[in-house]
Design a protein around this motif. Structure first.
Motif, short mmCIF file in Angstrom:
data_model
loop_
_atom_site.label_atom_id
_atom_site.label_comp_id
_atom_site.label_asym_id
_atom_site.label_seq_id
_atom_site.Cartn_x
_atom_site.Cartn_y
_atom_site.Cartn_z
N ARG A 42 0.83 -1.20 0.00
CA ARG A 42 0.00 0.00 0.00
C ARG A 42 0.87 1.25 0.00
NH1 ARG A 42 -2.77 0.44 5.31
NH2 ARG A 42 -0.93 1.63 5.88
N GLU A 43 1.87 1.29 0.85
CA GLU A 43 2.69 2.48 0.97
C GLU A 43 3.56 2.70 -0.27
OE1 GLU A 43 2.33 4.62 3.22
OE2 GLU A 43 1.15 3.53 4.68
N ASP A 65 2.57 1.76 -3.22
CA ASP A 65 1.62 1.77 -4.33
C ASP A 65 1.98 0.69 -5.35
OD1 ASP A 65 -0.59 2.56 -5.79
OD2 ASP A 65 0.50 4.11 -6.91
N ARG A 113 -8.03 -6.63 -0.82
CA ARG A 113 -7.93 -5.18 -0.72
C ARG A 113 -6.91 -4.63 -1.72
NH1 ARG A 113 -8.03 -6.28 4.85
NH2 ARG A 113 -5.80 -5.80 5.07
N ALA A 114 -5.79 -5.32 -1.82
CA ALA A 114 -4.75 -4.87 -2.75
C ALA A 114 -5.23 -4.96 -4.20
CB ALA A 114 -3.48 -5.70 -2.56
N ARG A 150 -7.70 -2.18 -4.86
CA ARG A 150 -7.01 -0.89 -4.99
C ARG A 150 -6.38 -0.75 -6.37
NH1 ARG A 150 -3.82 -1.51 -0.98
NH2 ARG A 150 -1.93 -2.06 -2.14
N ARG A 151 -5.78 -1.81 -6.89
CA ARG A 151 -5.16 -1.74 -8.21
C ARG A 151 -6.21 -1.58 -9.30
NH1 ARG A 151 -0.40 -0.01 -7.80
NH2 ARG A 151 -0.05 -0.68 -9.94
N ALA A 154 -2.79 6.85 -2.44
CA ALA A 154 -1.77 6.90 -1.39
C ALA A 154 -0.86 8.09 -1.64
CB ALA A 154 -0.95 5.61 -1.37
N SER A 194 -6.81 -1.36 9.90
CA SER A 194 -6.07 -1.57 8.65
C SER A 194 -6.98 -1.40 7.44
CB SER A 194 -5.43 -2.96 8.64
OG SER A 194 -6.39 -3.99 8.44
N GLU A 244 -6.48 1.44 4.57
CA GLU A 244 -6.42 1.11 3.14
C GLU A 244 -7.29 2.07 2.33
OE1 GLU A 244 -4.92 -1.06 1.26
OE2 GLU A 244 -4.02 -2.54 2.59
#
Length: 454
Positions: A44-45, A47, A208-209, A212-213, A225, A280, A284
């Motif tokens: 996440r951090e 990206d 979640r990842a 996000r993508r 982010a 968390s 996110e």
């Protein structure tokens, strides 16, 4: 001795060390299970996309906790011949253990990816992340597996490791470790909370990842982010509250981001594993979080204080004032998240004149403990209750009837009071995320975009 609150905290600290990898074509892969929560924060951090690298330890027969090697996907295997010889393990026994672990590896891979294709590593930099490295066997297999899948550069990162393990990781182009203590005995000794990571937590982190993508690729990014150098806060804090000082952990992804203050339930603390998981999920989505102990250790020893809703609400108000007093969060919208008795305190605090609370969420809470002040709450309130938590469900229905603000009761079917059933805590966290994104509108008016990302 380096000490981490939990794997999420370890991930945040590790990400700070890895900030130089931002804007590179990198894939972060976590070693299941415990390495995935750490890797999720790092991805996440940075990206970056997130995947798992499937590795299984080969334990010595009769002493399975002792690793004699490890296997990975596509037939990769590392064997520590010295341990095999010392333990007197025969080739037949090695083959038997390998066959058993291969079956588990394939089953876990299908479970974790849930039909998602393995990410293409060809020509890319791969960052392998674990929650700690004791022998290095699994990390070595992960490196070999990444190479076999076409990675051109392989990095390994962990919060803590033995010096011997780091020296053995010659298959990696670089190894990044925050600490290599000389008295290392076990990875868990460097964590305050080293609870086992469940399969559901691994799947949730990967989901979640992936979400996000997808959102970034579609241009519908709610809360991108911020560059890591702009992330102002992720640290332990001390908050004055009358005659005492409260301890907490404050995470603010960017200046002015909404902040959710957590009110823990009876017998719990800021180290609550369930609340850390919910935090968390909110992080996110681009939300800040403040997890704190509403009572000092001495106060918590007196059970009467645990149920003193007025006292707890006053402490929440002090925390709200503290957030307002920080230069980077002075304009941040604030919400309250309460669990068990903490929900009563959150609603009591939200009912106080002059409060700036913009939303309240109760998970398995006792909103009835707010008493007559329920009618004074103006912040939109979401009550989340397990379908099997019948007594608390009845109390929540009665409390909702007393609320005059916008409110909603969500029932998570199959869940009991602590939301320990598979998938139920994830569902509750998702509901909380959507509620806060909808009602904690940031000053720049991007609330609609944030909500879309949920």
């Amino acid at each position: 001795m380096t000490e981490f609150l939990d794997r999420l905290d370890a991930g945040r600290q590790l990400a700070q060390r890895l900030r130089g990898l931002c804007n590179r074509d990198i894939v972060v892969v976590g070693l299941p299970r415990g390495g995935v929560p750490v890797a999720g924060v790092v991805a996440r951090e940075l990206d970056a996309p997130l995947d798992v690298v499937m590795v299984r330890k080969l334990g010595v027969p009769r002493y399975p906790e002792v690793a004699m090697g490890a296997i990975g996907e596509q037939g990769v295997r590392v064997l520590d011949e010295a341990i095999v010889d010392r333990a007197g393990v025969t080739p037949g026994q090695v083959a038997e253990v390998e066959q058993q672990e291969q079956a588990v590896l394939q089953e876990r891979a299908a479970r974790f990816r849930e039909g998602r294709e393995r990410l293409d590593l060809s020509g890319r930099t791969v960052l392998i992340v674990d929650d700690g490295i004791a022998t290095g066997a699994t990390a070595r297999v992960a490196c070999l597996s990444a190479r076999q899948q076409g990675a051109v550069t392989v990095l390994v990162a962990a919060p803590v490791a033995t010096r011997q393990a780091v020296e053995r990781l010659t298959d990696a182009d670089e190894v990044v470790v925050l600490s290599t203590p000389p008295d290392f005995r076990a990875v868990g000794q460097y964590y305050r909370d080293f609870s086992p990571t469940t399969d559901d937590e691994v799947v949730a982190a990967l989901d979640r990842a992936a979400r996000r993508r997808r959102e970034r690729a579609g241009g519908d990014t709610a809360a991108p982010a911020a560059p890591m150098e702009q992330a102002p806060v992720s640290d332990e804090v001390r908050i004055p509250a009358g005659q005492v000082v409260l301890e907490g952990h404050f995470h603010l992804p960017s200046a002015g981001a909404p902040v959710v203050v957590f009110a823990h339930g009876s017998g719990s603390s800021r180290h609550s594993r369930r609340n850390h998981y919910v935090a968390s999920v909110l992080q996110e989505a681009g939300l800040g979080t403040l997890l704190l102990d509403l009572l000092t250790r001495e106060e918590a020893a007196d059970r009467a204080n645990v149920f003193d809703i007025g006292l707890l609400a006053g402490r929440l108000t002090a925390a709200e004032d503290w957030v307002r007093g920080q230069s980077q969060s002075m304009s941040s919208p604030i919400g309250f998240f309460g669990a068990s008795t903490g929900a009563g305190a959150a609603l009591r605090a939200a009912a106080e004149p002059g409060t700036s609370a913009g939303a309240v969420v109760s998970r398995g809470g006792r909103p009835d403990l707010a008493g007559q002040q329920l009618a004074d709450v103006q912040a939109p309130t979401l009550l989340i209750v397990g379908g099997q938590d019948r007594e608390v469900l009845a109390l929540n229905r009665q409390a909702r009837d007393q609320l005059r603000c916008e409110s909603r009761l969500e029932i998570v079917e199959g869940a009991t009071h602590l939301f320990e059933e598979p998938g139920t805590l994830e569902q509750a966290a998702g509901l909380a995320r959507e509620w806060f994104l909808r009602h904690l509108s940031p000053p720049d008016g991007t609330a609609t975009d944030m909500e879309a990302a949920s």
